[in-house]
Scaffold this active site. Structure first.
Site, PDB file in Angstrom:
ATOM      1  N   THR A   1     -11.491  20.556  13.245  1.00 42.98           N
ATOM      2  CA  THR A   1     -12.926  20.851  13.182  1.00 42.98           C
ATOM      3  C   THR A   1     -13.659  20.256  14.381  1.00 42.98           C
ATOM      4  O   THR A   1     -14.832  20.571  14.610  1.00 42.98           O
ATOM      5  CB  THR A   1     -13.573  20.296  11.895  1.00 42.98           C
ATOM      6  OG1 THR A   1     -13.514  18.859  11.915  1.00 42.98           O
ATOM      7  CG2 THR A   1     -12.883  20.826  10.643  1.00 42.98           C
TER       8      THR A   1
ATOM      9  N   TYR B   1      -1.493   1.847  15.757  1.00 46.16           N
ATOM     10  CA  TYR B   1      -1.654   3.190  16.319  1.00 46.16           C
ATOM     11  C   TYR B   1      -0.535   3.493  17.306  1.00 46.16           C
ATOM     12  O   TYR B   1       0.119   4.541  17.229  1.00 46.16           O
ATOM     13  CB  TYR B   1      -3.012   3.260  17.019  1.00 46.16           C
ATOM     14  CG  TYR B   1      -3.257   4.525  17.816  1.00 46.16           C
ATOM     15  CD1 TYR B   1      -3.519   5.731  17.179  1.00 46.16           C
ATOM     16  CD2 TYR B   1      -3.251   4.498  19.216  1.00 46.16           C
ATOM     17  CE1 TYR B   1      -3.747   6.886  17.912  1.00 46.16           C
ATOM     18  CE2 TYR B   1      -3.480   5.650  19.950  1.00 46.16           C
ATOM     19  CZ  TYR B   1      -3.733   6.837  19.298  1.00 46.16           C
ATOM     20  OH  TYR B   1      -3.965   7.982  20.017  1.00 46.16           O
TER      21      TYR B   1
HETATM   22  N1  NAP Z   1      -9.602  11.120  21.826  1.00 48.57           N
HETATM   23  C1  NAP Z   1      -8.780  10.409  22.592  1.00 48.57           C
HETATM   24  O1  NAP Z   1      -9.190   9.717  23.541  1.00 48.57           O
HETATM   25  C2  NAP Z   1      -7.293  10.478  22.360  1.00 48.57           C
HETATM   26  C3  NAP Z   1      -6.433   9.822  23.247  1.00 48.57           C
HETATM   27  C4  NAP Z   1      -5.056   9.892  23.052  1.00 48.57           C
HETATM   28  C5  NAP Z   1      -4.558  10.608  21.973  1.00 48.57           C
HETATM   29  N2  NAP Z   1      -5.420  11.221  21.103  1.00 48.57           N
HETATM   30  C6  NAP Z   1      -4.840  11.913  19.959  1.00 48.57           C
HETATM   31  O2  NAP Z   1      -5.363  13.222  19.863  1.00 48.57           O
HETATM   32  C7  NAP Z   1      -5.409  13.623  18.499  1.00 48.57           C
HETATM   33  C8  NAP Z   1      -6.794  14.125  18.177  1.00 48.57           C
HETATM   34  O3  NAP Z   1      -7.703  13.091  18.446  1.00 48.57           O
HETATM   35  P1  NAP Z   1      -9.277  13.346  18.507  1.00 48.57           P
HETATM   36  O4  NAP Z   1      -9.834  12.170  19.230  1.00 48.57           O
HETATM   37  O5  NAP Z   1      -9.547  14.723  18.953  1.00 48.57           O
HETATM   38  O6  NAP Z   1      -9.648  13.201  16.966  1.00 48.57           O
HETATM   39  P2  NAP Z   1     -11.100  13.300  16.305  1.00 48.57           P
HETATM   40  O7  NAP Z   1     -12.128  13.653  17.296  1.00 48.57           O
HETATM   41  O8  NAP Z   1     -11.244  12.039  15.548  1.00 48.57           O
HETATM   42  O9  NAP Z   1     -10.921  14.551  15.369  1.00 48.57           O
HETATM   43  C9  NAP Z   1     -10.342  14.373  14.194  1.00 48.57           C
HETATM   44  C10 NAP Z   1     -10.168  15.736  13.554  1.00 48.57           C
HETATM   45  O10 NAP Z   1      -9.223  15.532  12.567  1.00 48.57           O
HETATM   46  C11 NAP Z   1      -9.766  15.915  11.309  1.00 48.57           C
HETATM   47  N3  NAP Z   1      -9.180  15.011  10.346  1.00 48.57           N
HETATM   48  C12 NAP Z   1      -9.255  13.654  10.341  1.00 48.57           C
HETATM   49  N4  NAP Z   1      -8.541  13.174   9.308  1.00 48.57           N
HETATM   50  C13 NAP Z   1      -7.984  14.240   8.683  1.00 48.57           C
HETATM   51  C14 NAP Z   1      -7.131  14.387   7.576  1.00 48.57           C
HETATM   52  N5  NAP Z   1      -6.719  13.339   6.879  1.00 48.57           N
HETATM   53  N6  NAP Z   1      -6.737  15.646   7.210  1.00 48.57           N
HETATM   54  C15 NAP Z   1      -7.156  16.727   7.909  1.00 48.57           C
HETATM   55  N7  NAP Z   1      -7.972  16.643   8.968  1.00 48.57           N
HETATM   56  C16 NAP Z   1      -8.381  15.408   9.349  1.00 48.57           C
HETATM   57  C17 NAP Z   1     -11.256  15.837  11.466  1.00 48.57           C
HETATM   58  O11 NAP Z   1     -11.854  16.774  10.624  1.00 48.57           O
HETATM   59  P3  NAP Z   1     -12.823  16.414   9.370  1.00 48.57           P
HETATM   60  O12 NAP Z   1     -13.537  15.135   9.739  1.00 48.57           O
HETATM   61  O13 NAP Z   1     -13.686  17.616   9.322  1.00 48.57           O
HETATM   62  O14 NAP Z   1     -11.887  16.266   8.218  1.00 48.57           O
HETATM   63  C18 NAP Z   1     -11.407  16.278  12.920  1.00 48.57           C
HETATM   64  O15 NAP Z   1     -11.366  17.691  12.984  1.00 48.57           O
HETATM   65  C19 NAP Z   1      -4.956  12.403  17.698  1.00 48.57           C
HETATM   66  O16 NAP Z   1      -3.596  12.525  17.406  1.00 48.57           O
HETATM   67  C20 NAP Z   1      -5.201  11.252  18.646  1.00 48.57           C
HETATM   68  O17 NAP Z   1      -4.381  10.152  18.382  1.00 48.57           O
HETATM   69  C21 NAP Z   1      -6.766  11.170  21.259  1.00 48.57           C
END
Ligand code: NAP
Length: 275
Positions: A27, A165
């Site tokens: 989302t 993490y």
């Molecule tokens: N952002 C960074 O800097 C970064 C860096 C390295 C790696 N990553 C990796 O990239 C991936 C995505 O990160 P992001 O930063 O884009 O995450 P985010 O912005 O926190 O987005 C989280 C998404 O996951 C959904 N979500 C959270 N918990 C959930 C659950 N239990 N079941 C189903 N949906 C769930 C949320 O939707 P709802 O809230 O609508 O449920 C939202 O759509 C992760 O694996 C993260 O470790 C991110």
């Protein structure tokens, strides 16, 4: 179809049209950017999140960005067995599975209780394993499919200040490599992507909050973050969600069949080794 741009990555036809992709946690953030990138290539999208209202909003945003896209939604908390089951029952067959959901936070090692270690494992690793356990045999039976685990540079840099993490992100590399071994002789691939800092909505809010608390600008907070936590970054800024997503979209393509069992770096050059 208006709004769709097959071959939008540098004019290359990624041959993804007509496939179906499930992106967990889509989302917002990277998941939503991947969904949008795949939709632009003509892929039918299954969005997932925990809340139907947020899912409907994400679907509307995706359709505004890619008019005419095929988008389905499944509200399910993938961190529970019941949520994973609901998602599999709703979407038992997909061509592309993007295991994207994760929690992350700073943690002081001596203060992290057993329950917290288990919560990280269940949320970031076991949730993906449940979905992969269902989808990999089906992909193997069809002889084609793509599975991508969204990992992080923390998997290999040993981030002491967010060890729970980092531990889960390392585990995903091992799971992805092991599953790739099972694809021998097929056109199924399983890869992981090592993301570095990405300027998602959540990350931007976090920086804005820290800036307000510290009486500094967001740019100063970001620069301090890179100086302290990512001093070897070559990019020297967070990637945009779209920049990270473009790597995932390419790996989803039939054209990427020779990349299998890989931990693909998209971390801005932070990791200093060649191999
Ligand atoms: N952002 C960074 O800097 C970064 C860096 C390295 C790696 N990553 C990796 O990239 C991936 C995505 O990160 P992001 O930063 O884009 O995450 P985010 O912005 O926190 O987005 C989280 C998404 O996951 C959904 N979500 C959270 N918990 C959930 C659950 N239990 N079941 C189903 N949906 C769930 C949320 O939707 P709802 O809230 O609508 O449920 C939202 O759509 C992760 O694996 C993260 O470790 C991110």
């Amino acid at each position: 179809m208006p709004g769709r741009r097959p071959g939008s990555l540098g004019g290359m036809d990624l041959q993804l049209s007509g496939q179906t992709a499930l992106i967990t946690g889509s989302t917002a953030g990277i998941g939503f950017a991947v969904a949008t990138g795949l939709a632009r290539e003509g892929v039918t999208i299954v969005l997932n999140g925990r809340d139907q209202t947020r899912l409907t909003g994400a679907r509307d945003r995706l359709l505004a960005a890619v008019p005419g896209a095929e988008v389905r939604t499944v509200a399910a908390d993938v961190t529970t067995a019941a949520g994973g089951r609901r998602l599999l029952d709703a979407e038992p067959d997909v061509d592309i599975l993007i295991n994207n959901v994760a929690i992350s936070d700073f943690a002081t090692f001596a203060e992290v209780a057993d329950e917290e270690w288990l919560r990280y494992f269940e949320t970031n690793v076991l949730s993906s394993i449940r979905l992969s356990r269902h989808h990999l045999p089906r992909m193997l039976a069809r002889g084609t499919g793509r599975m991508i685990f969204v990992s992080a540079d923390s998997a290999v840099t040993g981030d002491a200040d967010m060890l729970p993490y980092a531990m889960t992100k390392s585990a995903l590399l091992t799971v992805a490599r092991g599953l790739a071994e099972l694809t021998r002789g097929t056109a199924v691939t399983v890869n992981s992507v090592l993301a570095g800092p990405v300027a998602t909505e959540g990350a931007i809010d976090f920086i804005a909050k820290a800036a307000a608390e510290q009486g500094r600008s967001a740019a100063e907070v970001e620069a301090a973050y890179f100086a302290e936590y990512r001093p070897t970054s070559l990019l020297r800024r967070p990637a945009t969600p779209e920049e990270l997503a473009s790597q995932v979209v390419y790996l989803s393509s039939p054209l990427a069949v020779s990349t299998n069992g890989a931990a693909v770096r998209a971390e801005g050059g932070t990791i200093r080794t060649i191999g």
